[in-house]
Enzyme design. Structure first.
Site, short mmCIF file in Angstrom:
data_model
loop_
_atom_site.label_atom_id
_atom_site.label_comp_id
_atom_site.label_asym_id
_atom_site.label_seq_id
_atom_site.Cartn_x
_atom_site.Cartn_y
_atom_site.Cartn_z
N LYS A 7 0.91 -1.27 0.08
CA LYS A 7 0.08 -0.11 -0.04
C LYS A 7 0.85 1.07 0.03
O LYS A 7 0.61 2.19 -0.33
CB LYS A 7 -0.92 -0.08 1.16
N LYS B 258 -5.20 -10.21 -6.43
CA LYS B 258 -6.69 -10.49 -5.75
C LYS B 258 -7.57 -9.40 -6.37
O LYS B 258 -7.10 -8.27 -6.61
CB LYS B 258 -6.36 -10.28 -4.21
N LYS C 81 -10.76 -3.29 -4.51
CA LYS C 81 -11.22 -1.98 -4.91
C LYS C 81 -10.29 -0.95 -5.42
O LYS C 81 -10.78 -0.12 -6.32
CB LYS C 81 -11.89 -1.49 -3.57
P1 TYM Z 1 -10.83 -5.35 3.97
O1 TYM Z 1 -12.03 -4.01 4.09
O2 TYM Z 1 -9.87 -4.92 2.94
O3 TYM Z 1 -11.57 -6.20 3.25
C1 TYM Z 1 -12.66 -6.85 4.16
C2 TYM Z 1 -12.83 -8.40 4.30
O4 TYM Z 1 -12.74 -8.88 2.67
C3 TYM Z 1 -11.81 -9.64 2.51
N1 TYM Z 1 -11.61 -9.49 1.04
C4 TYM Z 1 -11.23 -10.90 0.20
N2 TYM Z 1 -11.37 -11.95 0.67
C5 TYM Z 1 -11.13 -12.89 -0.69
N3 TYM Z 1 -10.74 -12.37 -1.92
C6 TYM Z 1 -10.48 -10.96 -1.93
N4 TYM Z 1 -10.15 -10.44 -3.33
C7 TYM Z 1 -10.86 -10.16 -0.98
N5 TYM Z 1 -10.71 -9.01 -0.79
C8 TYM Z 1 -10.95 -8.56 0.59
C9 TYM Z 1 -10.76 -9.57 3.57
O5 TYM Z 1 -9.88 -10.45 3.95
C10 TYM Z 1 -11.51 -9.09 4.64
O6 TYM Z 1 -11.75 -10.23 5.61
N6 TYM Z 1 -7.77 -4.89 7.89
C11 TYM Z 1 -9.30 -5.35 7.47
C12 TYM Z 1 -10.13 -4.75 8.07
C13 TYM Z 1 -10.20 -5.13 9.64
C14 TYM Z 1 -10.38 -6.19 10.33
C15 TYM Z 1 -10.01 -6.01 11.92
C16 TYM Z 1 -10.56 -7.51 9.87
C17 TYM Z 1 -9.87 -4.00 10.49
N7 TYM Z 1 -9.76 -4.40 12.03
C18 TYM Z 1 -10.24 -6.93 12.71
C19 TYM Z 1 -10.72 -8.67 10.80
C20 TYM Z 1 -10.64 -8.21 12.58
C21 TYM Z 1 -9.48 -4.95 5.99
O7 TYM Z 1 -8.77 -4.04 5.44
O8 TYM Z 1 -10.27 -5.89 5.25
#
Ligand code: TYM
Length: 334
Positions: free
Chosen positions: A114, A198, A201
């Protein structure tokens, strides 16, 4: 003694959630709420680690709540709230900033991705982002964390932080060591344009992803344009694995139709990609279009979405305050 099971997960309010978020996380959230106590958080503080326009951030938070509800989360069963509304997240994050090690953060591959080539210009928030994520989970003493595979390394860091806190403050088992729950088959949904990246967004082309708000026409067009080749679909798994784009499409198809990868492959093996793409579009349209319609319907009633967040915040805050009181005591804060 068996500990109470508690699920926590978070999703960033990036606006349009996509098929990766849905298959990697949200679908799992919904099935877990049937078995365990669940807390699902819209992580607005994580979102501001990169600059956000305030009005856009606000509407993205509400859209994320609408997406939660539209995919089947029930605010009467699960606690749904936004991170910044519960002050305990940032308070615990500071304490954990002092537990976590710089060497651990330096290994985080997502920061490297990032921050790009000029790391000096990345925000400090982006760098310590995984510590805040650990605080999210540990604030509730969560035992299980459903996420996609891209969050695995962050989850491992949360486990290390929990373990170190328990050791440093001589309180074995104080924080449970959180278990990641990563879907077996679609832990990483890949881009429709490049099967080695992957679905995300942040990829520029909207053709790389299926958004939860896409209509049937958009889904048809995107699947039609998805990268494939002119050879027939491979006959067996080992040949399929050499073609990441084809593997991704069949994986998604298998997941949506609740088939094993083997069964899905045998349905399409030896055929042209157009055959698979028609089946895949149908499956996507059946599952995603109703969700998108429901998101749009819910977005017409912002007061209702705000009410869900308010109720969720109240419930989350009760757990957070109680746990934070004990955490402060362990650390020696008066
Ligand atoms: P974020 O917002 O990027 O994504 C949310 C969830 O979607 C999953 N995900 C995917 N799974 C499979 N294939 C993909 N292409 C894909 N893109 C996204 C992510 O693995 C996630 O589960 N840091 C985290 C948010 C967060 C969090 C937490 C998660 C903040 N605090 C505590 C668990 C526990 C994030 O940015 O996810």
């Amino acid at each position: 003694m068996s500990k109470k099971k508690l699920v926590f997960s978070g999703v960033q309010p990036t606006g349009n959630l996509h098929l990766g978020n849905y298959l990697g996380a949200l679908k799992n959230f919904v099935s877990l709420q049937k078995e365990m106590e669940c807390i699902y958080c819209v992580v607005d503080l994580h979102a501001i680690t990169t600059l956000q326009r305030p009005s856009v951030l606000q509407s993205n938070v509400l859209e994320t709540v609408a997406s939660f509800i539209s995919t089947g989360l029930d605010p009467n069963k699960s606690i749904i709230f936004n991170q910044s509304s519960v002050p305990g997240h940032t308070q615990l994050a500071w304490i954990l900033n002092c537990v976590s090690r710089i060497g651990w953060l330096n290994r985080m591959t997502q920061f490297k991705d990032k921050a790009g080539s000029d790391k000096e210009k990345a925000s400090v928030g982006l760098y310590i982002y995984p510590n805040l994520m650990a605080a999210d989970i540990l604030l509730y003493k969560a035992t299980h964390v459903p996420v996609g595979a891209d969050q695995k390394q962050h989850l491992e860091l949360s486990r290390d932080i929990a373990q170190k806190f328990n050791n440093d403050f001589n309180c074995k088992d104080f924080f449970p060591i959180p278990e990641p729950l990563i879907p077996k088959n679609v832990s990483r949904v890949m881009s429709l344009r490049d099967g080695t990246k992957k679905m995300s967004k942040s990829e520029e082309s909207d053709f790389s992803r299926i958004n939860l708000k896409d209509n049937a026409d958009e889904i048809l067009k995107k699947v039609k344009k998805a990268k494939s080749d002119s050879e027939p679909i491979p006959e067996n798994l080992s040949n399929l694995e050499k073609k990441p784009e084809a593997l991704n499409l069949i994986n998604i198809y298998a997941e949506l139709t609740k088939k094993s990868l083997d069964a899905a492959l045998s349905e399409v093996a030896g055929k042209e990609y157009s055959f698979l793409k028609t089946k895949l579009s149908d499956a996507l349209i059946t599952e995603i279009v109703p969700i998108g319609k429901e998101i749009k319907r819910l977005l017409n009633d912002k007061a209702h979405l705000m009410q869900i967040l308010k109720k969720g915040k109240e419930k989350a805050n009760i757990i957070a305050e109680e746990n934070l009181k004990n955490i402060r005591e362990k650390v020696g804060l008066i």
